[in-house]
Design an enzyme around this catalytic site. Structure first.
Site, mmCIF file in Angstrom:
data_model
loop_
_atom_site.group_PDB
_atom_site.id
_atom_site.type_symbol
_atom_site.label_atom_id
_atom_site.label_comp_id
_atom_site.label_asym_id
_atom_site.label_seq_id
_atom_site.Cartn_x
_atom_site.Cartn_y
_atom_site.Cartn_z
ATOM 1 N N THR B 44 1.382 -0.277 5.585
ATOM 2 C CA THR B 44 1.446 -1.357 6.558
ATOM 3 C C THR B 44 0.517 -2.491 6.257
ATOM 4 O OG1 THR B 44 1.693 0.383 8.119
ATOM 5 C CG2 THR B 44 1.001 -1.655 9.009
ATOM 6 N N ASP B 60 3.235 -5.768 10.727
ATOM 7 C CA ASP B 60 4.554 -5.974 10.114
ATOM 8 C C ASP B 60 5.465 -4.877 10.658
ATOM 9 O OD1 ASP B 60 4.953 -4.001 7.281
ATOM 10 O OD2 ASP B 60 3.231 -3.870 8.609
ATOM 11 N N ARG B 62 7.685 -2.673 8.618
ATOM 12 C CA ARG B 62 8.363 -1.837 7.629
ATOM 13 C C ARG B 62 7.761 -0.447 7.597
ATOM 14 N NH1 ARG B 62 8.940 -3.855 1.517
ATOM 15 N NH2 ARG B 62 10.458 -5.208 2.488
ATOM 16 N N LYS B 76 4.901 -1.052 15.389
ATOM 17 C CA LYS B 76 3.606 -0.474 15.058
ATOM 18 C C LYS B 76 2.535 -0.796 16.070
ATOM 19 C CE LYS B 76 4.806 -0.656 10.300
ATOM 20 N NZ LYS B 76 4.534 -1.098 8.957
ATOM 21 N N GLY B 90 -0.796 4.362 8.512
ATOM 22 C CA GLY B 90 -0.944 5.729 8.039
ATOM 23 C C GLY B 90 0.349 6.475 8.223
ATOM 24 N N SER B 172 -2.095 -0.771 3.850
ATOM 25 C CA SER B 172 -2.064 -0.969 2.405
ATOM 26 C C SER B 172 -2.142 -2.450 2.051
ATOM 27 C CB SER B 172 -0.797 -0.355 1.816
ATOM 28 O OG SER B 172 0.320 -0.805 2.542
ATOM 29 N N ASP B 209 2.092 -6.915 -0.764
ATOM 30 C CA ASP B 209 2.149 -5.459 -0.746
ATOM 31 C C ASP B 209 3.592 -4.992 -0.622
ATOM 32 O OD1 ASP B 209 1.480 -2.933 1.659
ATOM 33 O OD2 ASP B 209 1.279 -2.793 -0.519
ATOM 34 N N SER B 212 4.615 -3.296 2.870
ATOM 35 C CA SER B 212 4.729 -4.066 4.118
ATOM 36 C C SER B 212 5.863 -5.045 3.959
ATOM 37 C CB SER B 212 3.462 -4.868 4.389
ATOM 38 O OG SER B 212 2.340 -4.134 4.087
#
Lengths: 149, 277
Positions: B44, B60, B62, B76, B90, B172, B209, B212
């Site tokens: 994320t 985000d 995803r 999220k 996580g 991430s 990233d 995400s």
């Protein structure tokens, strides 16, 4: 007592350093004659019984015990011996209010004393005993409870 | 099913009976080059910023399962209390269940005491739960909220670490997002500036990233209330259907037709008049 129920008493650990809770390890379950009861418990393996297979297994088994011990110790240091003594007496009395071993008991008095009726944890969600797939044989469970087995 | 080797009712909570079997299975499977299924991670970018009148949280949408995008519109930002929201990175299941547990406990508390929960209380309860399980519960959480003592933003790590900060990014994609936040964060920003800042930070995370992506959700918490904007900004790479993919009737030829009439017998007839006054 309310604040202790919600949060864990981690600072009380300092007073516990001297006497630690003896961890009931995974020793082979001795039957009535003192040796491994293969008929009821199955085959034994030294490796399985010496080390816990999951790092959290031992700490979870004794978690409530350790928390209670720390809380009572802190309470004793703050308020004197009578406080934990009275509470433990009430806990023992409430623990005895149970149905027969194979029937589900509500543990209402014990829950109210401990404060677990006002909090939700993983014990309430996972492995709900009301929805367990296996039950024990009623006669055997009663005999085990009475120590006749 | 009554089994004769069960002596006591099983204890509720976590059950470690299968952990030995799982370890053995993994050893056997690795030689055969197959792996155990991995839990769904969120991979994320989440960020939070304290501004003049409250807190802005962004995330985000995803959710990935190894190399595949499992959910393009994952939520999220979780609800904890009317004045507290939490972003989770996580393992998806861990963040959801932990935040659910926290939310339930805080609701019981506020019903009991008649007070709104404080953010520091939520952070402490989370810390206790996560430390008890020594990091096995993979939940990196950003807790933000407004209570009687002010606007707060806390970071709670999976092993139980807690950090009180004015701006924060996790997941991430946190390095990219943190770069934007470090550059443009100011104390006591206005609401539009704070929203743009968080949106840009998440956008940077999405661009850099792989874990995400897709839309950006924002949640603005103030003393007066919460504004949960989902989505705040949609992905510019959204796919549109090129054609119609429905089949015309008659595409599949009918080979044979066999009609069997069901013979029903009238067994019992009961008439009940309805009161239509």
């Amino acid at each position: 007592m309310d604040c202790i129920l919600f949060l864990q008493n981690t600072r009380g650990l300092r007073s516990q350093l001297k006497d630690s809770v003896p961890v009931a390890g995974l020793c082979p379950q001795a039957g009535p004659y003192g040796i491994q009861d293969t008929l009821r418990m199955g085959f034994s393996s030294v490796k399985n019984e010496l080390l816990p297979s999951h790092p959290l297994e031992l700490s979870e088994k004794n978690f409530q015990l350790n928390q209670d011990k720390m809380n009572f110790s802190t309470l004793r240091n703050i308020q004197g011996l009578h406080a934990p003594l009275k509470l433990q007496m009430e806990y023992r009395a409430a623990k005895q209010i149970q149905r027969l071993p194979f029937l589900p008991s509500s543990n209402l008095a014990l829950d109210t004393l401990k404060g677990t009726d006002e909090s939700i944890g993983f014990e309430d969600i996972l492995n709900d005993t009301a929805q367990c797939e296996v039950t024990g044989e009623p006669h055997i469970m009663t005999e085990y409870k009475l120590g006749l087995l | 099913m009554a089994l004769s080797h069960v002596f006591e009712t099983p204890v509720s909570g976590f059950n470690f009976e299968n952990s030995t079997r799982n370890i053995l299975l993994e050893n056997v499977l690795d030689e055969g080059k197959t792996k155990a299924p991995k839990p769904l991670k969120t991979g994320t970018t989440i960020a939070g910023v304290v501004y003049k009148n409250g807190v802005v949280l962004g995330a985000d949408t995803r959710a990935t399962s190894s190399e595949v995008v499992a959910d393009k519109t994952c939520a999220k930002i979780h609800y904890i209390a009317p004045n507290i929201y939490c972003c989770g990175a996580g393992t998806a299941a861990d963040t959801e269940k932990t935040t659910d547990l926290l939310s339930s406990n805080l609701t019981i508390f506020s019903m009991n005491s008649g007070r709104n929960p404080r953010v520091v209380m939520a952070a402490n309860i989370l810390q206790d739960i996560l430390f008890r399980y020594r990091g096995m519960i993979g939940a990196n959480l950003i807790l933000g909220g407004v209570d009687c003592t002010g606007n707060h933003l806390y970071r709670v790590g999976p092993f139980g670490s807690m950090d009180k900060v004015p701006y924060l990014a996790m997941g991430s994609g946190d390095l990219a997002a943190m770069g934007i936040l470090e550059d443009r964060f100011k104390v006591n920003m206005e609401v539009e500036e704070a929203k743009t800042l968080v949106c840009d930070a998440i956008h940077a995370g999405i661009m850099t990233d792989l874990g995400s992506g897709n839309n950006i959700d924002l949640c603005i918490i103030t003393r007066r209330g919460v504004d949960y904007i989902r989505p705040y900004q949609e992905s510019e790479y959204k796919q549109r259907r090129q054609e119609k993919y429905k089949y015309k009737p008659g595409t599949t030829p009918v080979l044979t037709e066999n009609i069997v009439p069901l013979e029903l017998e009238l067994v019992h007839e009961m008439v009940q008049t309805m009161e239509t006054a």
